[in-house]
Design a protein around this motif. Structure first.
Motif, mmCIF file in Angstrom:
data_model
loop_
_atom_site.group_PDB
_atom_site.id
_atom_site.type_symbol
_atom_site.label_atom_id
_atom_site.label_comp_id
_atom_site.label_asym_id
_atom_site.label_seq_id
_atom_site.Cartn_x
_atom_site.Cartn_y
_atom_site.Cartn_z
ATOM 1 N N ASP A 17 0.846 -1.195 0.000
ATOM 2 C CA ASP A 17 0.000 0.000 0.000
ATOM 3 C C ASP A 17 0.882 1.246 0.000
ATOM 4 N N SER A 53 -3.501 -6.101 -4.739
ATOM 5 C CA SER A 53 -4.700 -5.274 -4.633
ATOM 6 C C SER A 53 -4.453 -3.923 -5.293
ATOM 7 N N PRO A 54 -5.525 -3.213 -5.705
ATOM 8 C CA PRO A 54 -5.373 -1.942 -6.438
ATOM 9 C C PRO A 54 -5.041 -0.763 -5.529
ATOM 10 N N ALA A 55 -3.975 -0.906 -4.726
ATOM 11 C CA ALA A 55 -3.555 0.185 -3.854
ATOM 12 C C ALA A 55 -2.684 1.162 -4.643
ATOM 13 N N PRO A 56 -2.579 2.407 -4.215
ATOM 14 C CA PRO A 56 -1.699 3.358 -4.899
ATOM 15 C C PRO A 56 -0.240 2.917 -4.779
ATOM 16 N N GLU A 77 -2.526 6.105 -8.918
ATOM 17 C CA GLU A 77 -3.606 6.108 -7.933
ATOM 18 C C GLU A 77 -4.184 4.698 -7.816
ATOM 19 N N SER A 78 -5.092 4.522 -6.889
ATOM 20 C CA SER A 78 -5.714 3.220 -6.691
ATOM 21 C C SER A 78 -6.325 2.719 -7.992
#
Length: 755
Positions: free
Chosen positions: A682, A729-732, A745-746
């Motif tokens: 993250d 996961s689509p974290a920044p 960005e996410s």
């Protein structure tokens, strides 16, 4: 042990008998058995009288060959024995009139079927080493003790490394080493962690599979050989093919076990009460408050010996005079986000209530006459727990469970080296073979109860003694050192040497243990300590909180503690590699750069993981000379480039040291600097360093359980650097190269920057 007087003569009273020929060779599908008489057999009458060695050749796994030589089989003790993996792989066996051979993977052993004796090991058409002439045999010393002995040839320019934790020069050539655990500090030839395994720069390793004393003469008694000997009637050693040092370590740790993964919180800063200092809950609270007030991240608080009452170590009970409410104190510490470690050892003082309890139940080690073994060293009337007894192990573990239920998270397993041999173990183990092995049973007992109560991923020790297999139960620290630059260098050599024996995680007492360090020594040691696998502030008779030295010490500790926290995505990835490949987090330069002869003797710098070069500063003035391998390296702390190969001489302030990033590396840097355990993926930044045009790297950012939290592919084409998230996961996240920063960005899985 030296048996000769020079090259030709034996010492007074010493006699030797050596394998003279492979007189009889038999084969089955998996092994060769050789009968090796100690004199030439020219007629049947020569077979009457005189010793014959039985030599068995086999393979426990590909690219490893086992040699076991036995004189009197009925005199070989039953145990203990190291736990060694045995896959029984397919091998090729060839026997003809002149020689017999066994091949496992790329490694072959050949035995000449005639006089003189010759056992040779080769790989890829190149001989690695050999036993020839007066090499494998029997020696009786002046006291008529019986030894088994072997000599393996060293080639010109061949260098030897390993043999566990050793505080002298990293290259073992010219040294005499006894593999015998002892409490000797860091300034002597004794060591807390002895491992009868070495490897050489010729592409092979040797593991002497004997848990007791193994005496090595490394290019010392005979300057072109490694001699090793054991008292008794059997000798087993394994030749491990590489060809690289990393390959040798992978195979050695596949045989003897790889480290468990310590929890991520253990990589943060540990603060101790120190040993003989006066402390109570108010003292502990003042330390924790002081760290918080100065914005110094702290992960673990350690209570050393005097958490228990004097004379009663170990009874596992808090001293009620200074800790009247231990449960409440532990709860209060944990509410502040801290983990708690407490000191223990395997001894039971006579004043402890556990002495009578353990003696009555048969849990304490006894003399051959049946009385409890005792002495007055360390604790008055101390006895030792007999860890060969399952009932004793369970008894000891039960005492630890009470502490874990109270809120303790980890144990410092101190001592375990000075184990007597005039004893009788519950399971009948041979006392000489148990001397080193005791440390394994002791630490295994404690590690097992931690894994049982906290889960396998949360079990962590801070252990001092170890032997083969001890690497499975991290973490280990370097023992008692002085508070000097010389001791700092000794400690580093010991840690690098231990890493060459398959121990993945290692620590030391920041500032030194004995005495009170000069503020300059403390600050230099802080930088080294926070760029080690594990980091602990600990001493003997003085506290190690930084504000007691000077205000700059506070600043230096803050800087490097926060740096380590930011580097945790990279460092924890190196930790995972230690558990999967057996490669230590802190690596001697020779281990990482075996083709660079300038790295062969380096023992004052190291690689932290595969891509960070660390050279601790060992002077108050900050002057340091260190070696940079080939390529354009980048100084992590200021971004400037350093080109190798070559030596650099620099001067560094207390807030700096040589910390270089390898060319082509991609360092995953975390978004937090206040703690070591967080979601590394993250907000992670992928820092790209001198990635060549057309090159690519796969970067795995670990999760806290050691799995893949995110996976990225980074590549360069011309002046463009691209990164793609392929898992996670689509974290920044961010990508940075040459000072150019790209932010995702996410939900964004691609970043491209132009240099």
């Amino acid at each position: 042990m030296k048996f000769k007087d020079g090259y030709w003569r034996m010492r007074p009273g010493v006699r030797g008998e050596y394998a003279a020929s492979a007189h009889d060779v038999t084969a089955d599908t998996a092994s060769l058995r050789v009968l090796a008489p100690t004199r030439p057999i020219t007629r049947r009458g020569n077979t009457i009288d005189g010793p014959v060695l039985r030599v068995d050749l086999s393979s426990p796994m590909p690219d490893v060959i086992r040699v076991r030589a036995v004189h009197f089989a009925g005199s070989v003790p039953a145990g203990p024995a190291f736990e060694v993996r045995d896959e029984r792989p397919g091998v090729e066996i060839a026997v003809d009139g002149e020689e017999a051979g066994l091949t496992s993977g790329a490694l072959t052993v050949r035995v000449r079927r005639d006089a003189p004796w010759e056992l040779s090991f080769s790989a890829g058409g190149r001989e690695l080493t050999r036993s020839a002439g007066k090499s494998l045999g029997i020696v009786h010393d002046a006291e008529d003790r019986h030894f088994m002995i072997e000599h393996l040839r060293l080639s010109a320019g061949e260098l030897v490394y390993g043999l566990g934790e050793r505080f002298g020069a990293l290259v073992r050539n010219g040294q005499a080493v006894d593999s015998w655990n002892d409490d000797g500090g860091t300034s002597s030839e004794l060591a807390y962690k002895n491992v009868p395994f070495y490897f050489t720069n010729r592409g092979y390793g040797v593991f002497v599979n004997h848990p007791g004393r193994v005496s090595f003469e490394v290019a010392s008694e005979s300057v072109s050989q490694v001699q090793f000997s054991t008292e008794g009637h059997d000798l087993e050693y394994l030749i491990i093919h590489g060809p690289s040092p990393a390959d040798i370590l992978r195979r050695y740790t596949a045989l003897t076990g790889r480290p468990a993964l310590p929890p991520a919180w253990s990589f943060g800063l540990w603060l101790s009460t120190s040993f003989t200092t006066d402390y109570d809950e108010a003292t502990v609270t003042s330390f924790v408050d002081g760290m918080a007030e100065r914005d110094l991240p702290l992960s673990v608080f350690h209570f050393d010996c005097f958490w228990m009452r004097q004379y009663r170590w170990c009874d596992f009970e808090w001293d009620p005079e200074v800790f009247p409410d231990p449960e409440g104190m532990l709860r209060r510490l944990k509410e502040r986000g801290l983990r708690v470690c407490v000191w223990l050892n395997p001894y039971i003082g006579q004043a402890s209530a556990l002495f009578d309890e353990g003696a009555a139940a048969g849990h304490l080690l006894r003399r051959p006459d049946g009385t409890v073994w005792q002495d007055d060293h360390w604790q008055a009337g101390r006895a030792l727990v007999d860890f060969t007894s399952p009932a004793a192990r369970e008894w000891y573990a039960g005492k630890l469970r009470g502490l874990l239920d109270m809120g303790v998270d980890a144990f410092k397993t101190d001592f375990g080296e000075r184990i007597p041999t005039d004893v009788a173990y519950a399971d009948g183990s041979d006392p000489e073979r148990m001397h080193n092995y005791y440390s394994l049973l002791y630490n295994q007992t404690v590690h097992d109860v931690l894994a049982e109560r906290r889960g396998a991923g949360e079990a962590v020790l801070f252990a001092r003694s170890a032997t083969v297999g001890g690497q499975r139960m991290p973490v280990h620290w370097g023992g008692d050192c002085e508070s000097t630059y010389e001791a700092m260098a000794e400690s580093l050599r010991g840690g690098l040497s231990l890493g060459m024996a398959g121990f993945g995680f290692w620590s030391h007492d920041i500032g030194g243990f004995e005495g009170r360090p000069d503020p300059a020594v403390f600050k230099r040691w802080v930088a080294f300590g926070l760029l080690s696998s594990h980091s602990r502030l600990h001493g003997s008779g003085s506290y190690r909180v930084p504000w007691l030295f000077d205000e700059e010490s506070v600043e230096v500790l803050r800087l490097f503690t926060r740096l380590k926290a930011r580097l945790m995505p990279y460092l924890y990835g190196a930790a995972v590699q230690a558990t999967t490949d057996g490669l230590p987090m802190m690596r001697a330069m020779q281990l990482e750069f075996p083709g660079d002869r300038a790295c062969d003797y380096l023992d004052a710098q190291y690689m932290l993981g595969p891509d960070l070069l660390v050279a601790p500063v060992l002077s108050t003035e900050g002057d340091i000379s260190y070696y940079v391998p080939e390529g354009v390296w980048t100084r992590l702390l200021d971004g400037r480039s350093v080109t190798g190969p070559g030596w650099r001489t620099e001067r560094h302030g207390f807030d700096s040291l040589p910390l270089l990033v390898r060319p082509g590396a991609v360092i995953a840097t975390g978004a937090r600097e206040d703690r070591p355990d967080y979601d590394y993926a993250d907000g992670v930044t992928l820092d790209v360093y001198e990635l060549a045009d057309g090159a690519s790297r796969t970067v795995t950012v670990p999760a806290l359980d050691g799995g893949a939290g995110a996976v990225f592919e980074v590549s360069r084409a011309g002046d463009r650097v691209r990164a793609r998230r392929v898992q996670g996961s689509p974290a920044p996240w961010r990508l940075q190269s040459a000072g150019i920063l790209g932010t995702a960005e996410s939900g964004t899985d691609h970043i491209e920057i132009t240099l």
